[in-house]
Design an enzyme around this catalytic site. Structure first.
Site, PDB file in Angstrom:
ATOM      1  N   TYR A   1     -45.144 -31.141  -1.022  1.00  0.00           N
ATOM      2  CA  TYR A   1     -44.068 -30.888  -0.053  1.00  0.00           C
ATOM      3  C   TYR A   1     -43.292 -32.163   0.265  1.00  0.00           C
ATOM      4  O   TYR A   1     -42.103 -32.276  -0.032  1.00  0.00           O
ATOM      5  CB  TYR A   1     -44.707 -30.292   1.205  1.00  0.00           C
ATOM      6  CG  TYR A   1     -43.804 -30.109   2.399  1.00  0.00           C
ATOM      7  CD1 TYR A   1     -44.269 -30.369   3.676  1.00  0.00           C
ATOM      8  CD2 TYR A   1     -42.489 -29.652   2.270  1.00  0.00           C
ATOM      9  CE1 TYR A   1     -43.464 -30.188   4.794  1.00  0.00           C
ATOM     10  CE2 TYR A   1     -41.667 -29.463   3.374  1.00  0.00           C
ATOM     11  CZ  TYR A   1     -42.174 -29.743   4.642  1.00  0.00           C
ATOM     12  OH  TYR A   1     -41.363 -29.565   5.749  1.00  0.00           O
TER      13      TYR A   1
ATOM     14  N   LYS B   1     -54.817 -32.003   2.973  1.00  0.00           N
ATOM     15  CA  LYS B   1     -54.261 -32.247   4.318  1.00  0.00           C
ATOM     16  C   LYS B   1     -54.499 -31.121   5.318  1.00  0.00           C
ATOM     17  O   LYS B   1     -53.861 -31.062   6.361  1.00  0.00           O
ATOM     18  CB  LYS B   1     -52.773 -32.493   4.215  1.00  0.00           C
ATOM     19  CG  LYS B   1     -51.981 -31.410   3.496  1.00  0.00           C
ATOM     20  CD  LYS B   1     -50.606 -31.250   4.104  1.00  0.00           C
ATOM     21  CE  LYS B   1     -50.501 -29.917   4.798  1.00  0.00           C
ATOM     22  NZ  LYS B   1     -49.250 -29.692   5.486  1.00  0.00           N
TER      23      LYS B   1
ATOM     24  N   SER C   1     -50.773 -40.779   9.224  1.00  0.00           N
ATOM     25  CA  SER C   1     -50.479 -39.680  10.152  1.00  0.00           C
ATOM     26  C   SER C   1     -50.688 -40.120  11.588  1.00  0.00           C
ATOM     27  O   SER C   1     -51.554 -40.943  11.883  1.00  0.00           O
ATOM     28  CB  SER C   1     -51.411 -38.504   9.837  1.00  0.00           C
ATOM     29  OG  SER C   1     -51.362 -37.535  10.877  1.00  0.00           O
TER      30      SER C   1
ATOM     31  N   TYR D   1     -60.222 -34.864   8.037  1.00  0.00           N
ATOM     32  CA  TYR D   1     -58.859 -35.165   7.538  1.00  0.00           C
ATOM     33  C   TYR D   1     -58.320 -36.394   8.268  1.00  0.00           C
ATOM     34  O   TYR D   1     -57.889 -37.362   7.632  1.00  0.00           O
ATOM     35  CB  TYR D   1     -57.918 -33.976   7.758  1.00  0.00           C
ATOM     36  CG  TYR D   1     -56.460 -34.377   7.680  1.00  0.00           C
ATOM     37  CD1 TYR D   1     -55.717 -34.577   8.853  1.00  0.00           C
ATOM     38  CD2 TYR D   1     -55.833 -34.605   6.471  1.00  0.00           C
ATOM     39  CE1 TYR D   1     -54.396 -34.986   8.798  1.00  0.00           C
ATOM     40  CE2 TYR D   1     -54.510 -35.006   6.410  1.00  0.00           C
ATOM     41  CZ  TYR D   1     -53.795 -35.198   7.574  1.00  0.00           C
ATOM     42  OH  TYR D   1     -52.490 -35.615   7.524  1.00  0.00           O
TER      43      TYR D   1
ATOM     44  N   LYS E   1     -57.412 -40.563   7.051  1.00  0.00           N
ATOM     45  CA  LYS E   1     -56.169 -41.326   7.272  1.00  0.00           C
ATOM     46  C   LYS E   1     -56.517 -42.665   7.915  1.00  0.00           C
ATOM     47  O   LYS E   1     -55.989 -43.714   7.536  1.00  0.00           O
ATOM     48  CB  LYS E   1     -55.190 -40.534   8.138  1.00  0.00           C
ATOM     49  CG  LYS E   1     -54.607 -39.315   7.448  1.00  0.00           C
ATOM     50  CD  LYS E   1     -53.939 -39.686   6.124  1.00  0.00           C
ATOM     51  CE  LYS E   1     -53.384 -38.484   5.398  1.00  0.00           C
ATOM     52  NZ  LYS E   1     -52.855 -38.831   4.077  1.00  0.00           N
TER      53      LYS E   1
ATOM     54  N   PHE F   1     -45.291 -37.988  12.042  1.00  0.00           N
ATOM     55  CA  PHE F   1     -45.580 -37.030  13.095  1.00  0.00           C
ATOM     56  C   PHE F   1     -45.574 -35.655  12.430  1.00  0.00           C
ATOM     57  O   PHE F   1     -46.270 -35.507  11.395  1.00  0.00           O
ATOM     58  CB  PHE F   1     -44.617 -37.271  14.279  1.00  0.00           C
ATOM     59  CG  PHE F   1     -45.144 -38.447  15.104  1.00  0.00           C
ATOM     60  CD1 PHE F   1     -45.171 -39.734  14.571  1.00  0.00           C
ATOM     61  CD2 PHE F   1     -45.693 -38.240  16.355  1.00  0.00           C
ATOM     62  CE1 PHE F   1     -45.710 -40.799  15.295  1.00  0.00           C
ATOM     63  CE2 PHE F   1     -46.228 -39.308  17.089  1.00  0.00           C
ATOM     64  CZ  PHE F   1     -46.238 -40.571  16.558  1.00  0.00           C
TER      65      PHE F   1
ATOM     66  N   ARG G   1     -56.679 -24.080  20.335  1.00  0.00           N
ATOM     67  CA  ARG G   1     -57.372 -24.343  19.062  1.00  0.00           C
ATOM     68  C   ARG G   1     -58.202 -25.622  19.244  1.00  0.00           C
ATOM     69  O   ARG G   1     -57.680 -26.632  19.743  1.00  0.00           O
ATOM     70  CB  ARG G   1     -56.356 -24.536  17.936  1.00  0.00           C
ATOM     71  CG  ARG G   1     -56.921 -24.796  16.578  1.00  0.00           C
ATOM     72  CD  ARG G   1     -55.859 -24.795  15.495  1.00  0.00           C
ATOM     73  NE  ARG G   1     -54.868 -25.867  15.700  1.00  0.00           N
ATOM     74  CZ  ARG G   1     -53.853 -26.088  14.853  1.00  0.00           C
ATOM     75  NH1 ARG G   1     -53.670 -25.320  13.800  1.00  0.00           N
ATOM     76  NH2 ARG G   1     -52.995 -27.074  15.084  1.00  0.00           N
TER      77      ARG G   1
END
Ligand code: WQD
Length: 340
Positions: free
Chosen positions: A12, A85, A125, A150, A154, A178, A295
């Site tokens: 992406y 990711k 990130s 994850y 990073k 972000f 979440r």
């Protein structure tokens, strides 16, 4: 013409960065293992820029192949996107994440070092900050214990590149993204919807398209104006352009340290409900939603202080939240046409 290796270049953010690299006059060679994308993205990039990037299908977990690549190709810099990711998936499969995101990073850095390639841009990130104590978040904000494997990859990735830069010729820039959203204006490339979307915007878009029945908003009891969590949503094309600015800084030897860190966001926070309303306004499409529990692992708010990137990289986000959302919808419509 400078040649740049882009790992994960059919993904992406990678594909949008390849387009901007070619638009800026760079030659591009892509490494991708096609684990989270499709080969036709290469043709889509070519149809946008009329320049076909070189493509080498390598799995970066294969150390021999990685080291051989750097013997076969002379590159002036590396932009490293290739990584898994999905936050939730990383909790279920930590070892897969540590192998795919960390082991591979060490192989790329070893390949660079063995062949005198020193310019390196790392895809990091804002997750390294966790819930920052102060907003907006500056690069001096302390990093926090990772909320997921994850996020840990990073943080570890940044430590690995900083330690390596101290004892080798490596000159690195870590870009702390972000929340990337949106798609190229041609709607030829965008975020491929592989599986049930974990991130907000793909889920909003698929709900508007009738693919998903209803968006679940994870909590409206946060200490924010409307109770929903706040993030800094940055258009992927602005994000791609930040990589060009960072690369030029290294190529022109303008970096002020062997390893530098920059927040790449818009500097504006938007709540989940504001995003839904902005999407409906930008597209005229209705989004059904319901409020559900928070979440696990989500933070209340995160948005960037972009002063350093503005000043040192000469880069600033130009595209608005509405433009990002409208481009996401246009991309979704193009996918629907293909699927028809
Ligand atoms: C945004 C907001 C959710 C889905 C993560 C990673 C980050 C980066 C982007 C990879 C939150 C809410 C979401 C949904 C919802 N990763 N939400 N319903 O968690 O901020 O960041 O993805 O590039 O490193 O940490 O992004 O899009 O998942 O969530 O209400 O169906 O939308 O609670 O407040 P997040 P997100």
């Amino acid at each position: 013409m400078k040649k740049i290796l882009v790992t994960g270049g059919l993904g992406y953010i990678g594909s949008h960065t390849v387009v901007e690299l070619q638009n800026s006059g760079f030659e591009v060679v892509i490494i991708d293992n096609l684990s989270n994308t499709t080969f036709d993205v290469l043709d889509k990039i070519t149809s946008i820029t009329s320049i076909k990037p070189e493509f080498v299908q390598i799995d970066l977990k294969n150390k021999k192949d990685v080291l051989q690549f750097f013997k076969n190709y002379t590159v002036d810099g590396v932009i490293h996107f290739a990584a898994s990711k999905a936050v939730g998936e990383s909790v279920e499969q930590p070892l897969m994440y540590y192998e795919n995101n960390i082991t591979t990073l060490t192989y790329v850095l070893q390949g660079m070092n063995a062949n005198n390639v020193s310019n390196f841009i790392f895809s990091s990130s804002c997750t390294v900050y966790g819930q920052a104590d102060e907003l907006p978040i500056t690069e001096n904000a302390p990093t926090k214990p990772a909320e997921s494997p994850y996020g840990a990859t990073k943080k570890m990735g940044e430590i690995i590149i900083e330690d390596t830069s101290k004892v080798t010729d490596l000159r690195a820039i870590a870009l702390r993204y972000f929340n990337p959203i949106g798609a190229h204006e041609t709607a030829k490339i965008g975020e491929l919807p592989l599986g049930v979307p974990q991130n907000l915007i793909p889920y909003v878009v698929q709900t508007a398209a009738g693919i998903r029945e209803c968006l679940s908003i994870f909590g409206d009891d946060y200490p924010t104006p409307d109770g929903t969590a706040i993030r800094d949503y940055i258009h992927v094309v602005d994000l791609a352009k930040a990589h060009i600015a960072a690369l030029n800084r290294l190529l022109n030897k303008e970096n002020k340290a062997k390893c530098e860190f920059f927040n790449i966001g818009t500097g504006t926070g938007s709540s989940v409900l504001e995003v839904v309303k902005a999407f409906e306004k930008a597209t005229g499409k209705k989004v059904n939603y319901k409020i559900v529990d928070r979440r696990t692992g989500d933070i209340t708010a995160a948005y960037a202080d972009t002063t350093l990137a503005n000043k040192e990289l000469g880069w600033k986000a130009k595209l608005s939240l509405e433009e990002g959302l409208a481009s996401s919808w246009k991309w979704q419509e193009s996918l629907l046409n293909v699927n028809l």
